[in-house]
Scaffold this motif. Structure first.
Motif, PDB file in Angstrom:
ATOM      1  N   SER A 113     -44.375 -52.789 -70.273  1.00 17.14           N
ATOM      2  CA  SER A 113     -44.136 -54.328 -69.745  1.00 17.14           C
ATOM      3  C   SER A 113     -43.674 -53.990 -68.263  1.00 17.14           C
ATOM      4  CB  SER A 113     -43.130 -55.010 -70.533  1.00 17.14           C
ATOM      5  OG  SER A 113     -42.164 -54.542 -70.789  1.00 17.14           O
ATOM      6  N   TRP A 114     -42.948 -52.613 -68.028  1.00 16.37           N
ATOM      7  CA  TRP A 114     -42.300 -52.785 -66.742  1.00 16.37           C
ATOM      8  C   TRP A 114     -42.126 -51.298 -66.287  1.00 16.37           C
ATOM      9  CZ3 TRP A 114     -37.513 -49.851 -66.116  1.00 16.37           C
ATOM     10  CH2 TRP A 114     -36.848 -49.404 -67.196  1.00 16.37           C
ATOM     11  N   ALA A 137     -44.664 -58.425 -67.098  1.00 12.90           N
ATOM     12  CA  ALA A 137     -45.292 -59.059 -67.908  1.00 12.90           C
ATOM     13  C   ALA A 137     -44.592 -60.426 -67.768  1.00 12.90           C
ATOM     14  CB  ALA A 137     -44.942 -58.296 -69.157  1.00 12.90           C
ATOM     15  N   TRP A 138     -43.992 -60.925 -66.760  1.00 17.00           N
ATOM     16  CA  TRP A 138     -43.562 -62.437 -66.713  1.00 17.00           C
ATOM     17  C   TRP A 138     -44.598 -63.246 -66.641  1.00 17.00           C
ATOM     18  CZ3 TRP A 138     -38.865 -64.669 -67.490  1.00 17.00           C
ATOM     19  CH2 TRP A 138     -38.673 -66.084 -67.107  1.00 17.00           C
ATOM     20  N   PHE A 145     -38.422 -59.020 -71.819  1.00 17.40           N
ATOM     21  CA  PHE A 145     -37.836 -59.357 -70.833  1.00 17.40           C
ATOM     22  C   PHE A 145     -36.336 -59.112 -71.401  1.00 17.40           C
ATOM     23  CE2 PHE A 145     -35.726 -62.446 -67.747  1.00 17.40           C
ATOM     24  CZ  PHE A 145     -36.255 -61.892 -66.648  1.00 17.40           C
ATOM     25  N   LEU A 146     -35.879 -59.694 -72.355  1.00 16.78           N
ATOM     26  CA  LEU A 146     -34.716 -59.685 -72.654  1.00 16.78           C
ATOM     27  C   LEU A 146     -34.109 -57.970 -72.855  1.00 16.78           C
ATOM     28  CD1 LEU A 146     -34.154 -62.352 -75.724  1.00 16.78           C
ATOM     29  CD2 LEU A 146     -33.045 -62.243 -73.718  1.00 16.78           C
ATOM     30  N   GLY A 173     -41.765 -67.811 -58.838  1.00 19.59           N
ATOM     31  CA  GLY A 173     -40.872 -68.923 -58.770  1.00 19.59           C
ATOM     32  C   GLY A 173     -39.307 -68.719 -59.155  1.00 19.59           C
ATOM     33  N   VAL A 174     -38.536 -69.587 -59.119  1.00 19.44           N
ATOM     34  CA  VAL A 174     -37.345 -69.389 -59.159  1.00 19.44           C
ATOM     35  C   VAL A 174     -36.751 -69.137 -60.559  1.00 19.44           C
ATOM     36  CG1 VAL A 174     -36.480 -70.934 -56.934  1.00 19.44           C
ATOM     37  CG2 VAL A 174     -36.687 -71.776 -59.490  1.00 19.44           C
ATOM     38  N   GLY A 175     -37.595 -69.445 -61.586  1.00 14.84           N
ATOM     39  CA  GLY A 175     -37.127 -69.448 -62.906  1.00 14.84           C
ATOM     40  C   GLY A 175     -37.026 -67.964 -63.286  1.00 14.84           C
ATOM     41  N   SER A 176     -37.915 -67.117 -63.016  1.00 14.20           N
ATOM     42  CA  SER A 176     -37.718 -65.579 -63.320  1.00 14.20           C
ATOM     43  C   SER A 176     -36.432 -65.082 -62.798  1.00 14.20           C
ATOM     44  CB  SER A 176     -39.033 -65.048 -62.739  1.00 14.20           C
ATOM     45  OG  SER A 176     -39.329 -65.202 -61.601  1.00 14.20           O
TER      46      SER A 176
END
Length: 205
Positions: A113-114, A137-138, A145-146, A173-176
């Motif tokens: 995923s990264w 993977a976002w 992600f955690l 976007g700012v959410g990530s």
């Protein structure tokens, strides 16, 4: 007793737009600091650089002595990257007032995923290393992600100066960006023996 988290937002003095005299856009970098902690959490948050700004992007990294970059997006889907693709490959970027920065990819590891990259930056006979972590993977894999956030903290602690700003940028976007900063604050509070209030921190953000 939990200290109240203090958050300061200020416009970066080295944003992409201000580095170009005849350009007036909203693209830029904002600095986020958490001075209430024993070790200040310092972030530079930005959107993904576009191709015409790659040189200015590396100027910001160089002049702010940033050692850790976190990318939360999938730029490869657009076929554009701001770093070399091949290990031991080098790309040259021209930044502010003709500053030339050579970026060499010295190591690359894929964790699903990264991805992790170790980049060597060279400018004016000076060399620095930059850790680059790219979460691909976002937002489809929140659990991954955690775990990624934990890896970010581990690698950041290995920097020559762990107190330097971490550059976080995204095309999603700012959410990530905000999610990564939120989780980093929560982890820092727990490590310092405090009980985190996620909703309060999120409200401050």
């Amino acid at each position: 007793q939990i200290k109240q988290l203090q958050i300061q937002f200020q416009n970066g003095d080295k944003d992409f737009a201000s580095l170009v005299n005849d350009q007036n856009t909203s693209r830029g970098i904002s600095n986020v600091e958490f001075p209430a902690f024993p070790k200040a959490l310092r972030f530079a948050a930005a959107s993904d650089p576009i191709e015409e700004d790659f040189g200015l992007y590396w100027t910001c990294v160089w002049e702010d002595n940033i050692e850790c970059v976190v990318q939360i997006s999938n730029r490869k889907s657009a076929g554009v990257t701001y770093y070399p693709d091949a290990v031991q490959g080098t790309e040259s970027y021209t930044g502010r007032v003709g500053l030339q920065i050579d970026v060499t990819l010295t190591q690359k590891d894929d964790f699903g995923s990264w991805e992790y990259r170790l980049l060597r930056l060279s400018c004016s006979e000076t060399t620095r290393m930059v850790h680059h972590l790219h979460f691909k993977a976002w937002p489809s894999q929140p659990a991954e992600f955690l775990e990624f956030t934990k890896d970010v903290g581990r690698i950041k602690s290995q920097c020559i100066d762990p107190s330097t700003k971490m550059l976080v940028h995204s095309g999603e976007g700012v959410g990530s960006n905000g999610s990564l900063i939120l989780f980093a604050v929560l982890a820092d509070k727990i490590e310092n023996g405090l009980v985190p209030d996620a909703l309060a921190i999120l409200s401050d953000l």
